[in-house]
Design a protein around this motif. Structure first.
Motif, mmCIF file in Angstrom:
data_model
loop_
_atom_site.group_PDB
_atom_site.id
_atom_site.type_symbol
_atom_site.label_atom_id
_atom_site.label_comp_id
_atom_site.label_asym_id
_atom_site.label_seq_id
_atom_site.Cartn_x
_atom_site.Cartn_y
_atom_site.Cartn_z
ATOM 1 N N ASN A 35 1.914 -10.484 -5.950
ATOM 2 C CA ASN A 35 2.463 -11.840 -5.984
ATOM 3 C C ASN A 35 3.976 -11.748 -6.165
ATOM 4 O O ASN A 35 4.494 -11.768 -7.284
ATOM 5 C CB ASN A 35 1.823 -12.637 -7.125
ATOM 6 C CG ASN A 35 0.360 -12.914 -6.879
ATOM 7 O OD1 ASN A 35 -0.035 -13.202 -5.752
ATOM 8 N ND2 ASN A 35 -0.454 -12.829 -7.926
ATOM 9 N N SER A 36 4.683 -11.625 -5.061
ATOM 10 C CA SER A 36 6.136 -11.501 -5.100
ATOM 11 C C SER A 36 6.770 -12.856 -4.807
ATOM 12 O O SER A 36 6.104 -13.799 -4.382
ATOM 13 C CB SER A 36 6.605 -10.464 -4.078
ATOM 14 O OG SER A 36 6.203 -10.845 -2.769
ATOM 15 N N ASP A 37 8.083 -12.920 -5.024
ATOM 16 C CA ASP A 37 8.828 -14.156 -4.795
ATOM 17 C C ASP A 37 9.877 -13.905 -3.719
ATOM 18 O O ASP A 37 10.856 -13.186 -3.963
ATOM 19 C CB ASP A 37 9.495 -14.614 -6.092
ATOM 20 C CG ASP A 37 10.294 -15.889 -5.897
ATOM 21 O OD1 ASP A 37 9.865 -16.737 -5.081
ATOM 22 O OD2 ASP A 37 11.346 -16.035 -6.535
ATOM 23 N N PRO A 38 9.697 -14.462 -2.515
ATOM 24 C CA PRO A 38 10.655 -14.215 -1.423
ATOM 25 C C PRO A 38 12.087 -14.586 -1.780
ATOM 26 O O PRO A 38 13.032 -13.892 -1.378
ATOM 27 C CB PRO A 38 10.115 -15.086 -0.283
ATOM 28 C CG PRO A 38 8.659 -15.239 -0.576
ATOM 29 C CD PRO A 38 8.552 -15.283 -2.066
ATOM 30 N N LEU A 120 12.348 -2.593 -10.568
ATOM 31 C CA LEU A 120 11.770 -3.012 -9.293
ATOM 32 C C LEU A 120 10.970 -4.305 -9.406
ATOM 33 O O LEU A 120 11.003 -5.139 -8.493
ATOM 34 C CB LEU A 120 10.881 -1.902 -8.730
ATOM 35 C CG LEU A 120 11.603 -0.685 -8.148
ATOM 36 C CD1 LEU A 120 10.589 0.355 -7.680
ATOM 37 C CD2 LEU A 120 12.523 -1.087 -7.002
ATOM 38 N N ALA A 121 10.249 -4.485 -10.496
ATOM 39 C CA ALA A 121 9.452 -5.709 -10.654
ATOM 40 C C ALA A 121 10.349 -6.938 -10.618
ATOM 41 O O ALA A 121 10.032 -7.942 -9.967
ATOM 42 C CB ALA A 121 8.664 -5.659 -11.960
ATOM 43 N N ARG A 122 11.479 -6.868 -11.292
ATOM 44 C CA ARG A 122 12.427 -7.986 -11.298
ATOM 45 C C ARG A 122 12.959 -8.244 -9.897
ATOM 46 O O ARG A 122 13.107 -9.401 -9.481
ATOM 47 C CB ARG A 122 13.576 -7.658 -12.264
ATOM 48 C CG ARG A 122 14.711 -8.658 -12.252
ATOM 49 C CD ARG A 122 15.760 -8.282 -13.309
ATOM 50 N NE ARG A 122 16.135 -6.882 -13.228
ATOM 51 C CZ ARG A 122 17.059 -6.414 -12.398
ATOM 52 N NH1 ARG A 122 17.695 -7.239 -11.578
ATOM 53 N NH2 ARG A 122 17.367 -5.129 -12.409
ATOM 54 N N MET A 123 13.237 -7.207 -9.125
ATOM 55 C CA MET A 123 13.795 -7.377 -7.790
ATOM 56 C C MET A 123 12.793 -8.003 -6.828
ATOM 57 O O MET A 123 13.171 -8.744 -5.931
ATOM 58 C CB MET A 123 14.277 -6.026 -7.254
ATOM 59 C CG MET A 123 15.429 -5.441 -8.047
ATOM 60 S SD MET A 123 15.920 -3.796 -7.477
ATOM 61 C CE MET A 123 16.679 -4.213 -5.900
ATOM 62 N N PHE A 124 11.503 -7.707 -7.013
ATOM 63 C CA PHE A 124 10.465 -8.301 -6.166
ATOM 64 C C PHE A 124 9.971 -9.636 -6.715
ATOM 65 O O PHE A 124 9.156 -10.304 -6.071
ATOM 66 C CB PHE A 124 9.281 -7.337 -6.029
ATOM 67 C CG PHE A 124 9.488 -6.275 -4.990
ATOM 68 C CD1 PHE A 124 9.027 -6.450 -3.692
ATOM 69 C CD2 PHE A 124 10.145 -5.104 -5.302
ATOM 70 C CE1 PHE A 124 9.214 -5.472 -2.722
ATOM 71 C CE2 PHE A 124 10.346 -4.110 -4.343
ATOM 72 C CZ PHE A 124 9.877 -4.291 -3.052
ATOM 73 N N GLY A 125 10.444 -10.039 -7.892
ATOM 74 C CA GLY A 125 9.981 -11.272 -8.497
ATOM 75 C C GLY A 125 8.511 -11.222 -8.841
ATOM 76 O O GLY A 125 7.784 -12.208 -8.684
ATOM 77 N N ALA A 126 8.061 -10.069 -9.340
ATOM 78 C CA ALA A 126 6.636 -9.850 -9.596
ATOM 79 C C ALA A 126 6.409 -9.451 -11.049
ATOM 80 O O ALA A 126 7.309 -8.944 -11.723
ATOM 81 C CB ALA A 126 6.096 -8.762 -8.679
ATOM 82 N N LEU A 148 -0.539 -4.362 -3.361
ATOM 83 C CA LEU A 148 -0.228 -4.220 -1.941
ATOM 84 C C LEU A 148 0.741 -5.315 -1.509
ATOM 85 O O LEU A 148 0.509 -6.499 -1.736
ATOM 86 C CB LEU A 148 -1.514 -4.309 -1.126
ATOM 87 C CG LEU A 148 -1.473 -3.831 0.333
ATOM 88 C CD1 LEU A 148 -1.067 -2.371 0.415
ATOM 89 C CD2 LEU A 148 -2.832 -4.055 0.995
ATOM 90 N N PHE A 149 1.834 -4.887 -0.868
ATOM 91 C CA PHE A 149 2.817 -5.805 -0.307
ATOM 92 C C PHE A 149 2.750 -5.677 1.208
ATOM 93 O O PHE A 149 3.135 -4.652 1.770
ATOM 94 C CB PHE A 149 4.222 -5.464 -0.816
ATOM 95 C CG PHE A 149 5.301 -6.384 -0.317
ATOM 96 C CD1 PHE A 149 5.584 -7.566 -0.979
ATOM 97 C CD2 PHE A 149 6.019 -6.073 0.832
ATOM 98 C CE1 PHE A 149 6.581 -8.410 -0.521
ATOM 99 C CE2 PHE A 149 7.015 -6.921 1.299
ATOM 100 C CZ PHE A 149 7.283 -8.090 0.626
ATOM 101 N N GLY A 150 2.249 -6.693 1.872
ATOM 102 C CA GLY A 150 1.986 -6.566 3.302
ATOM 103 C C GLY A 150 0.810 -5.644 3.532
ATOM 104 O O GLY A 150 -0.109 -5.577 2.720
ATOM 105 N N ASN A 151 0.851 -4.896 4.630
ATOM 106 C CA ASN A 151 -0.253 -3.988 4.947
ATOM 107 C C ASN A 151 0.029 -2.546 4.584
ATOM 108 O O ASN A 151 -0.905 -1.777 4.327
ATOM 109 C CB ASN A 151 -0.578 -4.066 6.446
ATOM 110 C CG ASN A 151 -1.103 -5.423 6.860
ATOM 111 O OD1 ASN A 151 -1.852 -6.066 6.119
ATOM 112 N ND2 ASN A 151 -0.700 -5.873 8.041
#
Length: 274
Positions: A35-38, A120-126, A148-151
């Motif tokens: 669950n990331s934040d674009p 990294l978690a902060r950068m992906f907003g996760a 999993l991020f994408g495929n």
């Protein structure tokens, strides 16, 4: 960002299962989605899709420059580090992983092994499902932590600082957890966001788990002496795959030391530079 392809070492790597064709991987496809934040990703200049964007173009080029070396020498476990803090290691590691994952045949794992200062978690907003230390000490299965991020990209994130990180990275339990992850999910490439080379022994503690490293040099803050000291510590301990010059105008002293490293490994032969 300027990129210098640095080394084509002719020796083989050890303890390496190598790159394999992408086959059916039920364990991989069964991972829970991240669950990331674009918006957060864009703010940190992370771009999943290749587009007419200067950052993605440069990282796609870096991916292509490194691909032959990675395949030729069977590099599976790739670390990304820098001489000092604040050089953009996480930015380089994340965008390199995203670029590698744009290849349809890839399965890339991106792991945050900067245990003292995870980012990294902060950068992906996760939000990581649990502290990564739980996985590395054997207290939790890696299958429950990977997302999993994408495929083609799976992330091993962390948000809890570990003060005794060097000791944890040296523990057999850490090597065992990563080996189990490798055997279960069969990644084609593992990218580790690592602490800096200088100042502490965290990076040196993790080098036995790697097949090679990318060294990030910040053109606005790293000195030639820092780059030289980092390169000296890595020499003989791992394969130096590439040097990435990151951010701003590169001061002449830094450029000169990078050129000296290239000359040392290539004997003065001309190589690609972007």
């Amino acid at each position: 960002m300027k990129v210098a392809r640095l080394r084509l070492d002719r020796s083989g790597s050890q303890n390496n299962i190598g790159l394999t064709a992408l086959d059916s991987a039920p364990a991989w496809t069964g991972l829970r989605a991240l669950n990331s934040d674009p918006a957060t990703m864009r703010r940190h200049r992370l771009y999943a899709e290749s587009s007419d964007n200067d950052i993605t173009r440069r990282f796609d080029l870096l991916r292509t420059l490194m691909a032959d070396t990675i395949e030729e020498h069977g590099i599976l476990r790739l670390g990304v580090t820098a001489p000092t803090r604040g050089s953009g290691t996480s930015f380089i590691a994340a965008n390199l992983a995203l670029a590698m994952a744009r290849r349809p045949s890839s399965r890339v794992v991106l792991a945050d092994m900067n245990l003292r200062r995870p980012g990294l978690a902060r950068m992906f907003g996760a939000n990581p499902p649990a502290p990564l230390s739980d996985v590395l000490t054997g207290g939790a299965p890696v299958s429950g932590h990977l997302r999993l991020f994408g495929n083609n990209l799976a992330l091993l994130l962390n948000s809890k600082n570990v003060e005794s990180s060097a000791e944890m990275l040296q523990e057999p339990a850490t090597a065992h957890a990563l080996r189990e992850m490798r055997q279960q999910f069969l990644p084609t490439l593992e990218i580790y966001d690592l602490p800096p080379v200088l100042g502490r022994d965290d990076l040196l503690s993790f080098l036995p788990q790697l097949d090679g490293v990318v060294l990030v040099a910040d053109g606005t803050r790293n000195t030639s002496q820092q780059v030289r000291e980092a390169e000296d510590l890595l020499t003989g301990r791992t394969r130096l795959v590439a040097v990435v010059l990151n951010r701003g105008e590169v001061r002449r002293s830094v450029f000169e030391i990078i050129q000296g490293i290239r000359d040392r490994f290539f004997g003065g032969r001309d190589k690609e530079q972007v």
